[in-house]
Scaffold this motif. Structure first.
Motif, PDB file in Angstrom:
ATOM      1  N   ARG A  55      23.959  -9.617  20.838  1.00  0.00           N
ATOM      2  CA  ARG A  55      24.474 -10.593  21.796  1.00  0.00           C
ATOM      3  C   ARG A  55      23.586 -11.828  21.890  1.00  0.00           C
ATOM      4  NH1 ARG A  55      25.769  -6.760  27.059  1.00  0.00           N
ATOM      5  NH2 ARG A  55      27.258  -5.347  26.079  1.00  0.00           N
ATOM      6  N   ALA A  56      22.348 -11.727  21.402  1.00  0.00           N
ATOM      7  CA  ALA A  56      21.374 -12.797  21.587  1.00  0.00           C
ATOM      8  C   ALA A  56      21.730 -14.031  20.775  1.00  0.00           C
ATOM      9  CB  ALA A  56      19.980 -12.304  21.196  1.00  0.00           C
ATOM     10  N   GLN A  57      21.149 -15.175  21.153  1.00  0.00           N
ATOM     11  CA  GLN A  57      21.369 -16.410  20.407  1.00  0.00           C
ATOM     12  C   GLN A  57      20.645 -16.378  19.075  1.00  0.00           C
ATOM     13  OE1 GLN A  57      19.246 -19.009  23.278  1.00  0.00           O
ATOM     14  NE2 GLN A  57      18.111 -19.771  21.534  1.00  0.00           N
ATOM     15  N   GLY A  58      19.556 -15.599  18.982  1.00  0.00           N
ATOM     16  CA  GLY A  58      18.786 -15.512  17.757  1.00  0.00           C
ATOM     17  C   GLY A  58      17.919 -16.733  17.522  1.00  0.00           C
ATOM     18  N   MET A 349      26.265 -17.572  27.896  1.00  0.00           N
ATOM     19  CA  MET A 349      25.839 -18.523  26.877  1.00  0.00           C
ATOM     20  C   MET A 349      24.357 -18.330  26.534  1.00  0.00           C
ATOM     21  SD  MET A 349      28.598 -20.285  26.281  1.00  0.00           S
ATOM     22  CE  MET A 349      29.431 -18.695  26.417  1.00  0.00           C
ATOM     23  N   ARG A 350      23.972 -18.778  25.349  1.00  0.00           N
ATOM     24  CA  ARG A 350      22.578 -18.762  24.937  1.00  0.00           C
ATOM     25  C   ARG A 350      22.223 -20.113  24.339  1.00  0.00           C
ATOM     26  NH1 ARG A 350      23.164 -15.307  27.771  1.00  0.00           N
ATOM     27  NH2 ARG A 350      22.633 -13.105  27.606  1.00  0.00           N
ATOM     28  N   PRO A 351      21.358 -20.873  24.996  1.00  0.00           N
ATOM     29  CA  PRO A 351      20.607 -20.491  26.181  1.00  0.00           C
ATOM     30  C   PRO A 351      21.466 -20.452  27.445  1.00  0.00           C
ATOM     31  CG  PRO A 351      20.186 -22.776  25.653  1.00  0.00           C
ATOM     32  CD  PRO A 351      20.995 -22.221  24.520  1.00  0.00           C
ATOM     33  N   ASP A 352      20.957 -19.757  28.439  1.00  0.00           N
ATOM     34  CA  ASP A 352      21.583 -19.705  29.742  1.00  0.00           C
ATOM     35  C   ASP A 352      21.722 -21.143  30.257  1.00  0.00           C
ATOM     36  OD1 ASP A 352      22.629 -18.531  31.974  1.00  0.00           O
ATOM     37  OD2 ASP A 352      20.817 -17.461  32.560  1.00  0.00           O
ATOM     38  N   ALA A 353      22.909 -21.522  30.694  1.00  0.00           N
ATOM     39  CA  ALA A 353      23.148 -22.890  31.154  1.00  0.00           C
ATOM     40  C   ALA A 353      23.202 -22.941  32.674  1.00  0.00           C
ATOM     41  CB  ALA A 353      24.448 -23.423  30.575  1.00  0.00           C
ATOM     42  N   SER A 371      13.767 -21.529  28.978  1.00  0.00           N
ATOM     43  CA  SER A 371      13.553 -20.203  28.393  1.00  0.00           C
ATOM     44  C   SER A 371      14.847 -19.407  28.434  1.00  0.00           C
ATOM     45  CB  SER A 371      12.457 -19.461  29.144  1.00  0.00           C
ATOM     46  OG  SER A 371      12.822 -19.272  30.511  1.00  0.00           O
ATOM     47  N   GLY A 372      15.963 -20.085  28.216  1.00  0.00           N
ATOM     48  CA  GLY A 372      17.259 -19.526  28.534  1.00  0.00           C
ATOM     49  C   GLY A 372      17.802 -18.456  27.625  1.00  0.00           C
ATOM     50  N   ILE A 373      17.132 -17.315  27.572  1.00  0.00           N
ATOM     51  CA  ILE A 373      17.688 -16.185  26.833  1.00  0.00           C
ATOM     52  C   ILE A 373      18.406 -15.228  27.759  1.00  0.00           C
ATOM     53  CG2 ILE A 373      15.964 -16.364  25.026  1.00  0.00           C
ATOM     54  CD1 ILE A 373      14.618 -13.908  26.343  1.00  0.00           C
ATOM     55  N   GLY A 374      18.466 -15.540  29.041  1.00  0.00           N
ATOM     56  CA  GLY A 374      19.241 -14.803  30.029  1.00  0.00           C
ATOM     57  C   GLY A 374      18.438 -13.762  30.788  1.00  0.00           C
ATOM     58  N   GLN A 391      14.561 -15.888  34.770  1.00  0.00           N
ATOM     59  CA  GLN A 391      15.055 -15.399  33.482  1.00  0.00           C
ATOM     60  C   GLN A 391      14.540 -13.972  33.335  1.00  0.00           C
ATOM     61  OE1 GLN A 391      16.982 -17.434  30.595  1.00  0.00           O
ATOM     62  NE2 GLN A 391      17.665 -17.548  32.699  1.00  0.00           N
ATOM     63  N   SER A 392      15.407 -13.018  33.624  1.00  0.00           N
ATOM     64  CA  SER A 392      14.962 -11.627  33.664  1.00  0.00           C
ATOM     65  C   SER A 392      14.523 -11.116  32.303  1.00  0.00           C
ATOM     66  CB  SER A 392      16.060 -10.727  34.237  1.00  0.00           C
ATOM     67  OG  SER A 392      17.266 -10.883  33.510  1.00  0.00           O
TER      68      SER A 392
END
Length: 404
Positions: A55-58, A349-353, A371-374, A391-392
């Motif tokens: 699920r990650a943006q990578g 979304m990745r990054p988290d918006a 640091s928007g990986i969620g 950002q947990s």
């Protein structure tokens, strides 16, 4: 982290990278029988499901992966390099997960702090009366305090079985938490670290809010219950409700409004009697995680399952909804209303918006969280009108300073 692909192919690709990369000397320190795929699987699954890699943006570089990994867990450098090279090869950046960012006239500054205990899943920040920022580290059963002026942080251990979901301060300086895994509401005294626990019938207290009447009201998502705690007596009263009550806020008239993540409804509860009525939100697929109240007393909410935000007019029951900029898979999650401007995030979304919505103009503006990986799961308005975020996945607590 997902290890279902061909192990042989992965190891050949990794070996080729390491043989030609700057990390050859350090990765040669690994045991001769070192298995990077097994290491990835075991290391990552210790904290979260392996499906999150898919699920990650990578990222396209090992440096980017290393930066992320070090915010989650501390590893010997040879292992860190090997894992980072592997992930950069097998999980490159996925442009299709990027949010649709909307430009606008509002300026913001996002400050972020990495919390001390790695892997704690930092979440749900709040502001205490003294201006300090607090957060809960759910996976490590702790709460933490940040002085935003100095950056100094301190963490307070809670009972190991508590796994606190969210926290809320009271006017006396106590920090209250929901013991999501041990059926408690807890009170921390920051002056001495002492904890008092109140046992709930519900197995999973979730989100809490203080009412002007002095009582603490809380949701319990999987127990399908709502509760009230009288701090002066310790008495807890609980009721059964519709499926998965989630966010909870006090309305302008004193009634409590509850978001439901298991049905298409918003609840309205009388604080004295705990009687509850329901407003139906159109489309049975609707699921609501968070909500907030504007100056008129109307309820704003995130329609997480359909990629929308909405407003419920209390007087008429009318519901109006708007599509979030990144579409039906954007999964809006948190929500806070500041000066009648709606702030929320697109957690899918990745990054988290981070998204701003002006109801007057019906215009959106959005930014990528640094640091928007969620995932931002809960937000908080400070007394100065800033927005607290987190950002947990990367153990960060943040503050959004809002300009013009």
């Amino acid at each position: 982290m997902h290890a279902a692909k061909s192990l042989t192919g992965h190891l050949i690709a990794l070996s080729a990278l390491l043989m030609g990369g700057h990390s050859l000397a350090e990765t040669s320190q690994l045991p001769i029988n070192y298995d990077v795929v097994k290491d990835v699987s075991q290391t990552c699954s210790a904290c979260h499901g392996l499906r999150y890699l898919d699920r990650a943006q990578g990222y396209d570089t090992s440096e980017e992966w290393s930066h992320l990994i070090t915010s989650m867990v501390s590893l010997p450098r040879p292992r860190l390099l090997a894992i980072s090279e592997y992930l950069a090869t097998q999980y490159p950046h996925k442009p299709n997960k990027a949010p649709r960012l909307i430009t606008g006239d509002t300026d913001i500054v996002i400050d972020e702090w990495v919390t001390p205990t790695l892997g704690q899943r930092t979440r749900d920040p709040i502001e205490a009366p003294d201006g300090s920022i607090w957060w809960t580290g759910m996976w490590a059963s702790l709460v933490g305090r940040l002085d935003p002026r100095t950056g100094e942080m301190r963490e307070y251990p809670l009972p190991s079985s508590a796994r606190p979901h969210s926290i809320v301060p009271d006017d006396n300086g106590f920090i209250w938490y929901t013991g999501n895994s041990n059926s408690t509401i807890g009170r921390l005294d920051p002056t001495n670290g002492q904890i008092r626990e109140y046992t709930t019938q519900a197995r999973d207290p979730h989100t809490a809010v203080f009412h002007p009447n002095g009582n603490l009201y809380f949701t319990s998502q999987h127990s399908n219950m709502l509760g009230r705690l009288d701090p002066s007596s310790g008495k807890i009263t609980e009721i059964e409700t519709r499926r998965k009550p989630y966010g909870i806020k006090v309305g302008n008239g004193g009634d409590l409004f509850i978001a439901f993540n298991g049905t298409n409804a918003i609840g309205r509860m009388t604080p004295q009697t705990l009687d509850i009525s329901y407003y139906v939100v159109p489309d049975e697929r609707t699921r609501i995680r968070r909500l907030d109240i504007d100056s008129k007393g109307d309820v704003w909410f995130v329609n997480s399952s359909l990629g929308k935000i909405g407003k419920l007019e209390i007087a008429t029951g009318a519901v109006t909804q708007w599509d979030s900029p990144s579409g039906p898979l954007s999964h809006p999650y948190s929500m806070t209303v500041i000066d009648d401007i709606v702030w929320y995030n697109e957690s899918g979304m990745r990054p988290d918006a981070l998204v701003r919505f002006d109801p007057t103009t019906e215009k959106f503006q959005s930014w990528a969280v640094p640091s928007g990986i969620g995932i931002i799961r809960h937000t908080w308005k400070t007394r100065e009108g800033d927005l607290l975020i987190h950002q947990s996945s990367s153990n960060r607590v943040g503050r959004v300073r809002i300009g013009n």
